[in-house]
Design a protein around this motif. Structure first.
Motif, mmCIF file in Angstrom:
data_model
loop_
_atom_site.group_PDB
_atom_site.id
_atom_site.type_symbol
_atom_site.label_atom_id
_atom_site.label_comp_id
_atom_site.label_asym_id
_atom_site.label_seq_id
_atom_site.Cartn_x
_atom_site.Cartn_y
_atom_site.Cartn_z
ATOM 1 N N SER A 26 0.881 -1.031 -0.101
ATOM 2 C CA SER A 26 -0.025 0.039 -0.009
ATOM 3 C C SER A 26 0.973 1.149 0.101
ATOM 4 O O SER A 26 2.022 1.093 0.702
ATOM 5 C CB SER A 26 -0.975 -0.088 1.148
ATOM 6 O OG SER A 26 -1.845 1.060 1.078
ATOM 7 N N ASN A 30 -0.366 11.562 -2.025
ATOM 8 C CA ASN A 30 -0.893 12.972 -1.553
ATOM 9 C C ASN A 30 -1.670 13.321 -2.753
ATOM 10 O O ASN A 30 -1.037 13.566 -3.856
ATOM 11 C CB ASN A 30 0.460 13.846 -1.042
ATOM 12 C CG ASN A 30 0.727 13.586 0.249
ATOM 13 O OD1 ASN A 30 0.335 12.824 1.041
ATOM 14 N ND2 ASN A 30 2.136 13.752 0.289
ATOM 15 N N ARG A 31 -2.684 14.102 -2.539
ATOM 16 C CA ARG A 31 -3.426 14.715 -3.641
ATOM 17 C C ARG A 31 -2.643 16.088 -3.833
ATOM 18 O O ARG A 31 -2.266 16.609 -3.070
ATOM 19 C CB ARG A 31 -5.043 15.016 -3.195
ATOM 20 C CG ARG A 31 -5.587 13.589 -2.926
ATOM 21 C CD ARG A 31 -7.383 13.833 -2.451
ATOM 22 N NE ARG A 31 -7.707 12.626 -2.199
ATOM 23 C CZ ARG A 31 -9.074 12.364 -2.060
ATOM 24 N NH1 ARG A 31 -9.783 13.617 -1.814
ATOM 25 N NH2 ARG A 31 -9.732 11.296 -1.996
ATOM 26 N N GLU A 41 -5.167 16.119 1.188
ATOM 27 C CA GLU A 41 -5.625 14.565 1.552
ATOM 28 C C GLU A 41 -4.652 13.671 1.145
ATOM 29 O O GLU A 41 -3.763 14.090 0.065
ATOM 30 C CB GLU A 41 -7.015 14.515 1.428
ATOM 31 C CG GLU A 41 -8.157 15.279 2.219
ATOM 32 C CD GLU A 41 -9.381 14.995 1.890
ATOM 33 O OE1 GLU A 41 -9.579 13.772 1.043
ATOM 34 O OE2 GLU A 41 -10.216 15.843 2.250
ATOM 35 N N THR A 42 -4.930 12.273 1.654
ATOM 36 C CA THR A 42 -3.795 11.261 1.155
ATOM 37 C C THR A 42 -4.689 10.120 0.839
ATOM 38 O O THR A 42 -5.588 9.988 1.488
ATOM 39 C CB THR A 42 -2.818 10.772 2.323
ATOM 40 O OG1 THR A 42 -2.016 12.071 2.414
ATOM 41 C CG2 THR A 42 -1.992 9.878 1.846
ATOM 42 N N ASP A 43 -4.456 9.415 -0.282
ATOM 43 C CA ASP A 43 -5.278 8.355 -0.815
ATOM 44 C C ASP A 43 -4.252 7.182 -0.480
ATOM 45 O O ASP A 43 -2.977 7.207 -0.700
ATOM 46 C CB ASP A 43 -5.323 8.329 -2.258
ATOM 47 C CG ASP A 43 -6.390 9.435 -2.568
ATOM 48 O OD1 ASP A 43 -7.340 9.166 -1.884
ATOM 49 O OD2 ASP A 43 -6.177 10.303 -3.262
ATOM 50 N N ILE A 45 -3.257 3.495 -1.794
ATOM 51 C CA ILE A 45 -3.409 2.803 -2.964
ATOM 52 C C ILE A 45 -2.948 1.304 -2.689
ATOM 53 O O ILE A 45 -1.469 1.315 -2.395
ATOM 54 C CB ILE A 45 -2.811 3.383 -4.170
ATOM 55 C CG1 ILE A 45 -3.319 4.909 -4.359
ATOM 56 C CG2 ILE A 45 -3.209 2.731 -5.445
ATOM 57 C CD1 ILE A 45 -4.688 5.320 -4.555
#
Length: 112
Positions: A26, A30-31, A41-43, A45
Motif C-alpha cells: 500500500s 498525496n493529492r 488529503e492522502t489516498d 492505494i
C-alpha cells in the motif's frame, strides 16, 4: 497508471502454489489540491507486485520510502464470510522505481 508515494509498510512476498512470487503493498499518495478545510488529503492505494518486481521491492524498500509505480488498474470481486459480494480496485505494477530511501545505495529501477 503512474503513481508516486510512500510505502505504508515493509513489503512482504508470498510464493504461490505454482511457484510465482506475489507481493501486495500500500502506498500513500498525496493529492495535489486542498480540501475545503485547506488540507492536502492522502489516498492509500493497494498495489500488487509479481515475481522479480515483488522480490526486488521486498529486498530494497522499507516503510516510508518513496517509490514510483507504473501499472494498470484491475478490478476483481469476491464474497465475504456472510456471502456479500465485495469489489476491489488495485494497481498491477508493471514497473517500480525506487526514488528515495534511508539507504542511498538502494536507488535503482527494476522491470520484468
Amino acid at each position: 497508471v503512474v503513481l508516486v508515494g510512500r510505502l505504508c509498510a515493509d513489503p512482504e512476498v508470498v510464493t504461490m502454489e505454482e511457484g510465482r512470487q506475489r507481493g501486495v503493498i500500500s502506498i500513500a499518495v498525496n493529492r495535489t489540491f486542498k480540501n475545503s478545510e485547506g488540507i492536502y488529503e492522502t489516498d492509500f492505494i493497494r498495489c500488487v507486485l509479481w515475481n522479480n518486481i515483488a522480490l526486488n521491492t521486498f529486498e530494497y524498500c522499507h516503510t516510508g520510502d518513496v517509490i514510483g509505480i507504473k501499472g494498470r488498474l484491475q478490478t476483481r470481486n469476491y464474497e465475504d464470510e456472510e456471502k456479500n459480494k465485495k469489489f476491489i480496485m488495485e494497481v498491477i505494477a508493471e514497473k517500480v522505481t525506487f526514488l528515495t530511501s534511508n539507504n542511498k545505495n538502494s536507488e535503482k529501477e527494476r522491470t520484468e
